[in-house]
Motif scaffolding. Structure first.
Motif, PDB file in Angstrom:
ATOM      1  N   TYR A  61       0.853  -1.187   0.000  1.00  0.00           N
ATOM      2  CA  TYR A  61       0.000   0.000   0.000  1.00  0.00           C
ATOM      3  C   TYR A  61       0.892   1.241   0.000  1.00  0.00           C
ATOM      4  CZ  TYR A  61      -3.004   3.637   1.968  1.00  0.00           C
ATOM      5  OH  TYR A  61      -3.673   4.805   2.196  1.00  0.00           O
ATOM      6  N   VAL A  62       0.528   2.258  -0.792  1.00  0.00           N
ATOM      7  CA  VAL A  62       1.328   3.485  -0.907  1.00  0.00           C
ATOM      8  C   VAL A  62       0.479   4.689  -0.506  1.00  0.00           C
ATOM      9  CG1 VAL A  62       2.603   4.991  -2.488  1.00  0.00           C
ATOM     10  CG2 VAL A  62       2.710   2.514  -2.781  1.00  0.00           C
ATOM     11  N   GLN A  63       1.026   5.514   0.374  1.00  0.00           N
ATOM     12  CA  GLN A  63       0.430   6.799   0.723  1.00  0.00           C
ATOM     13  C   GLN A  63       1.310   7.881   0.122  1.00  0.00           C
ATOM     14  OE1 GLN A  63       0.236   7.006   4.989  1.00  0.00           O
ATOM     15  NE2 GLN A  63      -1.772   6.047   5.043  1.00  0.00           N
ATOM     16  N   GLN A  64       0.717   8.789  -0.670  1.00  0.00           N
ATOM     17  CA  GLN A  64       1.445   9.880  -1.312  1.00  0.00           C
ATOM     18  C   GLN A  64       0.954  11.207  -0.744  1.00  0.00           C
ATOM     19  OE1 GLN A  64       1.956   8.966  -5.786  1.00  0.00           O
ATOM     20  NE2 GLN A  64       0.008   8.050  -5.200  1.00  0.00           N
ATOM     21  N   TYR A  65       1.885  12.048  -0.304  1.00  0.00           N
ATOM     22  CA  TYR A  65       1.558  13.346   0.271  1.00  0.00           C
ATOM     23  C   TYR A  65       2.248  14.446  -0.524  1.00  0.00           C
ATOM     24  CZ  TYR A  65       0.073  10.793   4.433  1.00  0.00           C
ATOM     25  OH  TYR A  65      -0.568   9.948   5.297  1.00  0.00           O
ATOM     26  N   ASP A  66       1.506  15.464  -0.914  1.00  0.00           N
ATOM     27  CA  ASP A  66       2.092  16.655  -1.529  1.00  0.00           C
ATOM     28  C   ASP A  66       1.047  17.764  -1.561  1.00  0.00           C
ATOM     29  OD1 ASP A  66       3.243  18.642  -3.257  1.00  0.00           O
ATOM     30  OD2 ASP A  66       4.597  17.075  -3.977  1.00  0.00           O
ATOM     31  N   TYR A  67       1.331  18.868  -0.902  1.00  0.00           N
ATOM     32  CA  TYR A  67       0.374  19.979  -0.851  1.00  0.00           C
ATOM     33  C   TYR A  67       0.436  20.864  -2.086  1.00  0.00           C
ATOM     34  CZ  TYR A  67       4.079  23.345   0.070  1.00  0.00           C
ATOM     35  OH  TYR A  67       5.193  24.139  -0.055  1.00  0.00           O
ATOM     36  N   SER A  68       1.467  20.698  -2.913  1.00  0.00           N
ATOM     37  CA  SER A  68       1.668  21.617  -4.043  1.00  0.00           C
ATOM     38  C   SER A  68       0.973  21.168  -5.328  1.00  0.00           C
ATOM     39  CB  SER A  68       3.164  21.806  -4.311  1.00  0.00           C
ATOM     40  OG  SER A  68       3.740  20.603  -4.793  1.00  0.00           O
ATOM     41  N   ILE A  69       0.358  19.986  -5.322  1.00  0.00           N
ATOM     42  CA  ILE A  69      -0.343  19.488  -6.506  1.00  0.00           C
ATOM     43  C   ILE A  69      -1.750  19.043  -6.114  1.00  0.00           C
ATOM     44  CG2 ILE A  69       1.754  18.812  -7.742  1.00  0.00           C
ATOM     45  CD1 ILE A  69       1.307  15.942  -6.804  1.00  0.00           C
ATOM     46  N   ASP A  70      -2.634  18.973  -7.093  1.00  0.00           N
ATOM     47  CA  ASP A  70      -4.016  18.589  -6.819  1.00  0.00           C
ATOM     48  C   ASP A  70      -4.264  17.092  -6.931  1.00  0.00           C
ATOM     49  OD1 ASP A  70      -4.907  21.191  -6.284  1.00  0.00           O
ATOM     50  OD2 ASP A  70      -5.108  21.607  -8.430  1.00  0.00           O
ATOM     51  N   GLU A  71      -3.408  16.406  -7.680  1.00  0.00           N
ATOM     52  CA  GLU A  71      -3.529  14.957  -7.837  1.00  0.00           C
ATOM     53  C   GLU A  71      -2.169  14.397  -8.206  1.00  0.00           C
ATOM     54  OE1 GLU A  71      -5.062  14.717 -12.445  1.00  0.00           O
ATOM     55  OE2 GLU A  71      -6.546  14.832 -10.852  1.00  0.00           O
ATOM     56  N   PRO A  72      -1.957  13.111  -7.963  1.00  0.00           N
ATOM     57  CA  PRO A  72      -0.655  12.520  -8.306  1.00  0.00           C
ATOM     58  C   PRO A  72      -0.434  12.522  -9.814  1.00  0.00           C
ATOM     59  CG  PRO A  72      -2.175  10.834  -7.539  1.00  0.00           C
ATOM     60  CD  PRO A  72      -2.866  12.141  -7.366  1.00  0.00           C
ATOM     61  N   PRO A  73       0.822  12.581 -10.253  1.00  0.00           N
ATOM     62  CA  PRO A  73       1.123  12.629 -11.687  1.00  0.00           C
ATOM     63  C   PRO A  73       0.738  11.366 -12.437  1.00  0.00           C
ATOM     64  CG  PRO A  73       3.141  12.551 -10.387  1.00  0.00           C
ATOM     65  CD  PRO A  73       2.009  12.690  -9.430  1.00  0.00           C
ATOM     66  N   SER A  74       0.693  10.227 -11.766  1.00  0.00           N
ATOM     67  CA  SER A  74       0.242   8.994 -12.408  1.00  0.00           C
ATOM     68  C   SER A  74      -0.447   8.119 -11.373  1.00  0.00           C
ATOM     69  CB  SER A  74       1.411   8.252 -13.068  1.00  0.00           C
ATOM     70  OG  SER A  74       2.331   7.808 -12.102  1.00  0.00           O
ATOM     71  N   GLU A  75      -1.320   7.277 -11.862  1.00  0.00           N
ATOM     72  CA  GLU A  75      -2.080   6.387 -10.990  1.00  0.00           C
ATOM     73  C   GLU A  75      -1.196   5.254 -10.473  1.00  0.00           C
ATOM     74  OE1 GLU A  75      -5.323   6.379  -9.890  1.00  0.00           O
ATOM     75  OE2 GLU A  75      -5.413   8.412 -10.709  1.00  0.00           O
ATOM     76  N   ILE A  76      -1.401   4.911  -9.224  1.00  0.00           N
ATOM     77  CA  ILE A  76      -0.729   3.772  -8.610  1.00  0.00           C
ATOM     78  C   ILE A  76      -1.810   2.924  -7.954  1.00  0.00           C
ATOM     79  CG2 ILE A  76       0.901   3.005  -6.850  1.00  0.00           C
ATOM     80  CD1 ILE A  76       2.408   5.628  -7.220  1.00  0.00           C
ATOM     81  N   PRO A  77      -1.897   1.646  -8.323  1.00  0.00           N
ATOM     82  CA  PRO A  77      -2.901   0.790  -7.676  1.00  0.00           C
ATOM     83  C   PRO A  77      -2.618   0.694  -6.176  1.00  0.00           C
ATOM     84  CG  PRO A  77      -1.756  -0.386  -9.444  1.00  0.00           C
ATOM     85  CD  PRO A  77      -1.091   0.942  -9.273  1.00  0.00           C
ATOM     86  N   ASN A  78      -3.658   0.476  -5.397  1.00  0.00           N
ATOM     87  CA  ASN A  78      -3.515   0.281  -3.953  1.00  0.00           C
ATOM     88  C   ASN A  78      -2.773   1.460  -3.305  1.00  0.00           C
ATOM     89  OD1 ASN A  78      -3.838  -1.025  -1.496  1.00  0.00           O
ATOM     90  ND2 ASN A  78      -1.994  -2.257  -1.742  1.00  0.00           N
TER      91      ASN A  78
END
Length: 86
Positions: A61-78
């Motif tokens: 499982y991956v948790q991605q945090y970044d306040y400077s973007i609205d969505e991650p640059p690419s999809e990651i399952p789970n």
């Protein structure tokens, strides 16, 4: 400049590089990625190739945090993305 402070050291651990060729790629110890259950990524900006490749090899499982973007640059399952400043 960096060679003044950062000097490569030999170690007995096997290593692999994952992610992009430049910033966003990391050398990590190759100690059985299938044993990982989670990855926390802080500050992904416009490159989450490391996180995607890590997840593909470990199925964690991956948790991605970044306040400077609205969505991650690419999809990651789970995975989940949080627009939060940490």
């Amino acid at each position: 400049m960096f060679d003044k402070y950062l000097k490569p050291m030999e170690c007995s651990f096997p290593k692999i590089r994952m992610g992009s060729d430049g910033d966003g790629g990391y050398v990590i110890v190759d100690n059985g990625l299938e044993n990982y259950t989670g990855l926390v990524a802080m500050g992904i900006c416009d490159d989450n190739n490391f996180e995607r490749e890590f997840q593909q090899q470990s199925n964690c499982y991956v948790q991605q945090y970044d306040y400077s973007i609205d969505e991650p640059p690419s999809e990651i399952p789970n995975s989940d993305f949080f627009k939060v400043k940490v």
